[in-house]
Design a protein around this motif. Structure first.
Motif, PDB file in Angstrom:
ATOM      1  N   GLY A 157      -1.519  -6.662  -6.677  1.00 45.79           N
ATOM      2  CA  GLY A 157      -2.118  -6.434  -5.378  1.00 45.79           C
ATOM      3  C   GLY A 157      -1.640  -5.189  -4.654  1.00 45.79           C
ATOM      4  N   THR A 158      -0.926  -4.308  -5.341  1.00 40.77           N
ATOM      5  CA  THR A 158      -0.458  -3.072  -4.715  1.00 40.77           C
ATOM      6  C   THR A 158      -1.439  -1.953  -4.996  1.00 40.77           C
ATOM      7  OG1 THR A 158       1.877  -3.684  -4.779  1.00 40.77           O
ATOM      8  CG2 THR A 158       1.395  -1.332  -4.747  1.00 40.77           C
ATOM      9  N   THR A 159      -1.808  -1.213  -3.950  1.00 42.42           N
ATOM     10  CA  THR A 159      -2.671  -0.043  -4.120  1.00 42.42           C
ATOM     11  C   THR A 159      -1.813   1.213  -3.968  1.00 42.42           C
ATOM     12  OG1 THR A 159      -3.263  -0.010  -1.775  1.00 42.42           O
ATOM     13  CG2 THR A 159      -4.719  -1.233  -3.247  1.00 42.42           C
ATOM     14  N   VAL A 160      -2.103   2.204  -4.815  1.00 43.16           N
ATOM     15  CA  VAL A 160      -1.306   3.428  -4.851  1.00 43.16           C
ATOM     16  C   VAL A 160      -2.253   4.619  -4.860  1.00 43.16           C
ATOM     17  CG1 VAL A 160       0.428   4.732  -6.141  1.00 43.16           C
ATOM     18  CG2 VAL A 160       0.497   2.237  -6.154  1.00 43.16           C
ATOM     19  N   SER A 161      -2.054   5.563  -3.935  1.00 49.32           N
ATOM     20  CA  SER A 161      -2.923   6.747  -3.891  1.00 49.32           C
ATOM     21  C   SER A 161      -2.407   7.887  -4.743  1.00 49.32           C
ATOM     22  CB  SER A 161      -3.103   7.216  -2.445  1.00 49.32           C
ATOM     23  OG  SER A 161      -1.887   7.716  -1.935  1.00 49.32           O
ATOM     24  N   GLY A 162      -1.178   7.805  -5.220  1.00 48.94           N
ATOM     25  CA  GLY A 162      -0.601   8.843  -6.074  1.00 48.94           C
ATOM     26  C   GLY A 162      -0.432   8.332  -7.488  1.00 48.94           C
ATOM     27  N   PRO A 163       0.253   9.094  -8.326  1.00 45.06           N
ATOM     28  CA  PRO A 163       0.465   8.667  -9.712  1.00 45.06           C
ATOM     29  C   PRO A 163       1.433   7.494  -9.800  1.00 45.06           C
ATOM     30  CG  PRO A 163       1.601  10.726  -9.306  1.00 45.06           C
ATOM     31  CD  PRO A 163       0.802  10.420  -8.064  1.00 45.06           C
ATOM     32  N   ARG A 164       1.234   6.653 -10.833  1.00 48.28           N
ATOM     33  CA  ARG A 164       2.139   5.549 -11.153  1.00 48.28           C
ATOM     34  C   ARG A 164       2.857   5.916 -12.441  1.00 48.28           C
ATOM     35  NH1 ARG A 164       0.446  -0.150  -9.819  1.00 48.28           N
ATOM     36  NH2 ARG A 164      -1.071  -0.024  -8.143  1.00 48.28           N
ATOM     37  N   SER A 165       4.136   5.527 -12.548  1.00 49.49           N
ATOM     38  CA  SER A 165       4.856   5.808 -13.782  1.00 49.49           C
ATOM     39  C   SER A 165       5.829   4.685 -14.106  1.00 49.49           C
ATOM     40  CB  SER A 165       5.584   7.149 -13.686  1.00 49.49           C
ATOM     41  OG  SER A 165       6.544   7.118 -12.659  1.00 49.49           O
ATOM     42  N   GLY A 166       6.279   4.660 -15.378  1.00 49.82           N
ATOM     43  CA  GLY A 166       7.238   3.673 -15.837  1.00 49.82           C
ATOM     44  C   GLY A 166       6.656   2.281 -15.830  1.00 49.82           C
ATOM     45  N   GLN A 167       7.414   1.293 -15.396  1.00 51.11           N
ATOM     46  CA  GLN A 167       6.971  -0.091 -15.367  1.00 51.11           C
ATOM     47  C   GLN A 167       5.804  -0.299 -14.410  1.00 51.11           C
ATOM     48  OE1 GLN A 167      10.812  -1.740 -14.303  1.00 51.11           O
ATOM     49  NE2 GLN A 167      11.036  -2.670 -16.328  1.00 51.11           N
ATOM     50  N   CYS A 168       5.556   0.614 -13.514  1.00 46.15           N
ATOM     51  CA  CYS A 168       4.458   0.472 -12.549  1.00 46.15           C
ATOM     52  C   CYS A 168       3.187   1.192 -12.989  1.00 46.15           C
ATOM     53  CB  CYS A 168       4.896   1.000 -11.184  1.00 46.15           C
ATOM     54  SG  CYS A 168       6.119  -0.054 -10.393  1.00 46.15           S
ATOM     55  N   ALA A 169       3.199   1.767 -14.206  1.00 45.61           N
ATOM     56  CA  ALA A 169       2.013   2.494 -14.688  1.00 45.61           C
ATOM     57  C   ALA A 169       0.880   1.540 -14.980  1.00 45.61           C
ATOM     58  CB  ALA A 169       2.365   3.305 -15.933  1.00 45.61           C
TER      59      ALA A 169
ATOM     60  N   ARG B 275       0.875  -1.178   0.000  1.00 51.05           N
ATOM     61  CA  ARG B 275       0.000   0.000   0.000  1.00 51.05           C
ATOM     62  C   ARG B 275       0.911   1.226   0.000  1.00 51.05           C
ATOM     63  NH1 ARG B 275      -2.417  -0.174   4.855  1.00 51.05           N
ATOM     64  NH2 ARG B 275      -1.355   1.636   5.665  1.00 51.05           N
ATOM     65  N   VAL B 276       0.796   2.038  -1.054  1.00 51.61           N
ATOM     66  CA  VAL B 276       1.640   3.212  -1.206  1.00 51.61           C
ATOM     67  C   VAL B 276       0.769   4.465  -1.164  1.00 51.61           C
ATOM     68  CG1 VAL B 276       3.281   4.425  -2.695  1.00 51.61           C
ATOM     69  CG2 VAL B 276       3.303   1.920  -2.600  1.00 51.61           C
ATOM     70  N   GLU B 277       1.037   5.337  -0.211  1.00 54.69           N
ATOM     71  CA  GLU B 277       0.367   6.634  -0.135  1.00 54.69           C
ATOM     72  C   GLU B 277       1.349   7.670  -0.652  1.00 54.69           C
ATOM     73  OE1 GLU B 277      -1.459   7.399   3.667  1.00 54.69           O
ATOM     74  OE2 GLU B 277      -1.984   5.292   3.881  1.00 54.69           O
ATOM     75  N   GLY B 278       1.366   7.824  -1.969  1.00 54.41           N
ATOM     76  CA  GLY B 278       2.294   8.707  -2.653  1.00 54.41           C
ATOM     77  C   GLY B 278       2.539   8.162  -4.040  1.00 54.41           C
ATOM     78  N   PRO B 279       3.427   8.782  -4.794  1.00 55.37           N
ATOM     79  CA  PRO B 279       3.706   8.304  -6.151  1.00 55.37           C
ATOM     80  C   PRO B 279       4.553   7.035  -6.154  1.00 55.37           C
ATOM     81  CG  PRO B 279       5.035  10.229  -5.653  1.00 55.37           C
ATOM     82  CD  PRO B 279       4.127  10.025  -4.478  1.00 55.37           C
ATOM     83  N   LEU B 280       4.370   6.234  -7.215  1.00 53.38           N
ATOM     84  CA  LEU B 280       5.138   5.010  -7.413  1.00 53.38           C
ATOM     85  C   LEU B 280       5.786   5.080  -8.787  1.00 53.38           C
ATOM     86  CD1 LEU B 280       6.020   2.103  -6.726  1.00 53.38           C
ATOM     87  CD2 LEU B 280       3.788   1.332  -7.583  1.00 53.38           C
ATOM     88  N   SER B 281       7.121   5.036  -8.819  1.00 52.44           N
ATOM     89  CA  SER B 281       7.877   5.131 -10.064  1.00 52.44           C
ATOM     90  C   SER B 281       8.788   3.915 -10.189  1.00 52.44           C
ATOM     91  CB  SER B 281       8.719   6.414 -10.064  1.00 52.44           C
ATOM     92  OG  SER B 281       9.581   6.439 -11.167  1.00 52.44           O
ATOM     93  N   CYS B 282       8.707   3.227 -11.339  1.00 50.52           N
ATOM     94  CA  CYS B 282       9.523   2.039 -11.584  1.00 50.52           C
ATOM     95  C   CYS B 282      10.087   2.125 -12.995  1.00 50.52           C
ATOM     96  CB  CYS B 282       8.676   0.776 -11.477  1.00 50.52           C
ATOM     97  SG  CYS B 282       7.716   0.647  -9.957  1.00 50.52           S
ATOM     98  N   ASP B 283      11.391   1.830 -13.122  1.00 46.91           N
ATOM     99  CA  ASP B 283      11.999   1.921 -14.438  1.00 46.91           C
ATOM    100  C   ASP B 283      13.271   1.085 -14.485  1.00 46.91           C
ATOM    101  OD1 ASP B 283      12.177   2.931 -17.079  1.00 46.91           O
ATOM    102  OD2 ASP B 283      13.625   4.427 -16.421  1.00 46.91           O
ATOM    103  N   GLY B 284      13.524   0.442 -15.614  1.00 50.89           N
ATOM    104  CA  GLY B 284      14.788  -0.238 -15.856  1.00 50.89           C
ATOM    105  C   GLY B 284      15.022  -1.504 -15.070  1.00 50.89           C
TER     106      GLY B 284
END
Length: 137
Positions: free
Chosen positions: A125-137, A107-116
């Motif tokens: 099963g991960t919940t994200v309250s902020g924006p997702r980007s890269g491989q986690c979009a 559970r992420v309260e904030g942005p999640l960024s994944c790359d490379g």
């Protein structure tokens, strides 16, 4: 933590910055971390949470940054209040038969960024309250 060192943390409360650069192995289980957590260039397995029976998830109050690890990554079952960045990791977490870095059931309260991450990060099963980007979009 010094390069080449190993650390296992279980059911602890850590306040302040936790930084590990070039660690051989790091396991953080069932703990509360208040402050930035940054792990880079880990050469062995990096486990931040995992199997609920053997390594329960953690509470992280601050940024979580996991970069350039080559020995495997497993970050499962955590609650993070802050941004999460997962970049350039390879290999599997435990068990060794799994050849994909994993970020699952968090559970992420904030942005999640994944790359490379190679192969691409296994997630679910991960919940994200902020924006997702890269491989986690």
């Amino acid at each position: 933590m010094r390069p080449g060192g190993s650390l296992a943390v279980s059911e602890a409360r850590i306040t302040g910055t936790l930084t590990a650069g070039g660690a051989l192995a790091l396991a953080v289980c069932g703990s509360t971390l208040t402050g930035p957590v940054g792990v880079s260039r880990a050469g062995g397995c990096l486990s931040i949470g995992g199997d609920p029976a053997t390594c329960p998830g953690n509470t992280v109050r601050g940024p979580l940054t996991l970069t350039a690890g080559t020995g495997g990554l497993r970050a499962d079952g955590n609650a993070v209040t802050g941004p999460v960045r997962i970049t350039g990791n390879s290999g599997s977490g435990l068990p060794p038969g799994e050849a994909t870095p994993a970020f699952q059931g968090n559970r992420v309260e904030g942005p999640l960024s994944c790359d490379g991450n190679e192969p691409e990060l296994r997630q679910g099963g991960t919940t994200v309250s902020g924006p997702r980007s890269g491989q986690c979009a």
